[in-house]
Scaffold this active site. Structure first.
Site, PDB file in Angstrom:
ATOM      1  N   ARG A  66     -39.152 -78.764  87.141  1.00 32.69           N
ATOM      2  CA  ARG A  66     -38.115 -79.130  86.192  1.00 32.69           C
ATOM      3  C   ARG A  66     -38.109 -80.637  85.905  1.00 32.69           C
ATOM      4  O   ARG A  66     -37.617 -81.072  84.860  1.00 32.69           O
ATOM      5  CB  ARG A  66     -36.752 -78.690  86.747  1.00 32.69           C
ATOM      6  N   ASP A 137     -34.234 -71.834  77.653  1.00 31.27           N
ATOM      7  CA  ASP A 137     -33.562 -72.374  78.835  1.00 31.27           C
ATOM      8  C   ASP A 137     -33.918 -71.663  80.138  1.00 31.27           C
ATOM      9  O   ASP A 137     -33.474 -72.078  81.209  1.00 31.27           O
ATOM     10  CB  ASP A 137     -32.043 -72.410  78.641  1.00 31.27           C
ATOM     11  N   ILE A 172     -30.491 -74.134  72.616  1.00 33.56           N
ATOM     12  CA  ILE A 172     -31.587 -75.060  72.335  1.00 33.56           C
ATOM     13  C   ILE A 172     -32.907 -74.517  72.862  1.00 33.56           C
ATOM     14  O   ILE A 172     -32.946 -73.667  73.754  1.00 33.56           O
ATOM     15  CB  ILE A 172     -31.308 -76.454  72.923  1.00 33.56           C
ATOM     16  N   CYS A 191     -18.243 -88.958  73.466  1.00 32.41           N
ATOM     17  CA  CYS A 191     -17.091 -88.354  74.143  1.00 32.41           C
ATOM     18  C   CYS A 191     -15.970 -89.376  74.359  1.00 32.41           C
ATOM     19  O   CYS A 191     -14.789 -89.008  74.391  1.00 32.41           O
ATOM     20  CB  CYS A 191     -17.500 -87.766  75.487  1.00 32.41           C
ATOM     21  N   CYS A 197     -11.914 -81.089  78.071  1.00 36.23           N
ATOM     22  CA  CYS A 197     -12.607 -79.992  78.763  1.00 36.23           C
ATOM     23  C   CYS A 197     -12.250 -79.983  80.242  1.00 36.23           C
ATOM     24  O   CYS A 197     -12.052 -78.915  80.844  1.00 36.23           O
ATOM     25  CB  CYS A 197     -14.110 -80.103  78.559  1.00 36.23           C
ATOM     26  N   CYS A 217     -16.955 -72.116  88.743  1.00 33.73           N
ATOM     27  CA  CYS A 217     -17.069 -71.844  87.306  1.00 33.73           C
ATOM     28  C   CYS A 217     -16.935 -70.351  86.989  1.00 33.73           C
ATOM     29  O   CYS A 217     -17.643 -69.517  87.559  1.00 33.73           O
ATOM     30  CB  CYS A 217     -18.416 -72.366  86.798  1.00 33.73           C
ATOM     31  N   ASP A 246     -15.672 -69.662  77.496  1.00 36.76           N
ATOM     32  CA  ASP A 246     -15.822 -70.676  76.453  1.00 36.76           C
ATOM     33  C   ASP A 246     -14.692 -71.698  76.441  1.00 36.76           C
ATOM     34  O   ASP A 246     -14.583 -72.491  75.505  1.00 36.76           O
ATOM     35  CB  ASP A 246     -15.869 -70.006  75.065  1.00 36.76           C
ATOM     36  N   CYS A 248     -13.988 -74.547  77.915  1.00 32.38           N
ATOM     37  CA  CYS A 248     -14.292 -75.973  77.792  1.00 32.38           C
ATOM     38  C   CYS A 248     -14.844 -76.319  76.410  1.00 32.38           C
ATOM     39  O   CYS A 248     -14.713 -77.455  75.948  1.00 32.38           O
ATOM     40  CB  CYS A 248     -15.248 -76.431  78.895  1.00 32.38           C
ATOM     41  N   CYS A 252     -12.767 -78.564  72.966  1.00 29.41           N
ATOM     42  CA  CYS A 252     -13.484 -79.790  72.604  1.00 29.41           C
ATOM     43  C   CYS A 252     -13.148 -80.197  71.169  1.00 29.41           C
ATOM     44  O   CYS A 252     -13.296 -79.405  70.238  1.00 29.41           O
ATOM     45  CB  CYS A 252     -14.993 -79.572  72.742  1.00 29.41           C
TER      46      CYS A 252
END
Length: 321
Positions: A66, A137, A172, A191, A197, A217, A246, A248, A252
């Site tokens: 990674r 991902d 992505i 930000c 968030c 989480c 969803d 967070c 936003c």
């Protein structure tokens, strides 16, 4: 008959981004390996995150590859980063169980991978001696960091990538290549002092800006946790969420502007995901589950996990207004 001249790096880079846009990707950008100083900082942040145990049971996050994209493609010198907007301007039925938006349509891994491969084959036509590799991902790549490096957006305090025009509702992908492409400017964080968030997370999973503890989480526990029961802290705070979360992203400010709604056929929501209740989940047999989850990223959540999550969920009552 003479062969067509090979385009310059700048020309090819422009053409490549245009080709990616024809596949429905936007935004798109290019980064050069090994990246800027920021990539080193992101890699160091990953090390600290792993050392703190924030990955929970996701052992694959510690894969050494990674840290270096050239382990995925030998000789890689550049990458094309792409975003795919999955925001569809519809809402779940009032009082229903909630499913994270990324899972509403066809499995995004397949969608992004297939489209990136078409872009890669186009690149080979333009430059036959190049090599390339498509990555979503699931590949051991610092995908959000490289998307940030390529100018697609910045990593927000909730750890999702944010684009100033499209918000954070995008998945992505990347196309690694051995070609020297013209890089774009890395994105700048916008930000500021906002911590909406962090304040909204019901389990305090965002322990500090840019750091999400998977052990707290809701998304992790509803998708990855294979235990028979959810931890009490998660079950008590679950609300209506049974597949991802969803919260967070919903709070936003960058998602509160007028955002483009995707009309991509492969990203449109499956109707059953917008009107889901506990009683329905209890009646489905294996065949029904298989039909509903066919070609879906949500297949990772096994039927017994859906029922476990639903048993703890507390759907919001329909509004009386």
């Amino acid at each position: 008959m003479s062969e067509l001249p090979i385009p310059s790096d700048q020309q090819l880079s422009h053409m490549l981004k245009q080709r990616a846009e024809t596949e429905g990707f936007s935004p798109v950008g290019i980064a050069r390996l090994p990246g800027s100083r920021r990539l080193q900082l992101r890699t160091a942040a990953l090390e600290r995150w792993l050392e703190a145990g924030h990955q929970a049971d996701m052992g694959w996050m510690a894969a050494p590859r990674r840290k270096d994209p050239t382990t995925l493609l030998k000789g890689a010198r550049s990458l094309l980063a792409v975003g795919l907007n999955y925001h569809v301007d519809v809402q779940a039925a009032p009082g229903s169980l909630r499913v994270a938006r990324y899972g509403w349509g066809r499995d995004y891994h397949r969608v992004v991978d297939q489209r990136l491969r078409r872009v890669g084959r186009w690149l080979s036509d333009q430059h036959p001696d190049c090599e390339w590799k498509a990555c979503v991902d699931s590949a051991p790549l610092l995908d959000k960091a490289w998307a940030e490096e390529a100018g697609l957006g910045w990593i927000g305090k909730h750890s999702n990538l944010i684009n100033s025009q499209r918000g954070s509702w995008m998945v992505i992908g990347h196309l690694l290549t051995t070609l020297d492409l013209e890089p774009d400017e890395p994105a700048r964080s916008l930000c500021g002092r906002c911590k909406a968030c962090m304040d909204a997370c019901p389990t305090d999973a965002i322990t500090e800006p840019f750091v999400v503890d998977s052990r707290r989480c809701i998304a992790f526990h509803t998708i990855e946790n294979r235990d028979a029961e959810l931890p009490d802290q998660i079950a008590d705070a679950l609300g209506p969420w049974v597949a991802g979360c969803d919260i967070c992203q919903e709070v936003c400010p960058w998602n509160h502007q007028r955002l483009p709604s995707s009309d991509d056929p492969e990203l449109q929501p499956r109707p059953w995901l917008l009107n889901l209740n506990k009683d329905t989940l209890e009646t489905w047999d294996a065949t029904t589950w298989d039909t509903h989850l066919q070609g879906s990223a949500l297949r990772r959540i096994k039927p017994w996990m859906w029922r476990r999550n639903a048993a703890a969920a507390q759907p919001n009552p329909p509004s009386s207004l």
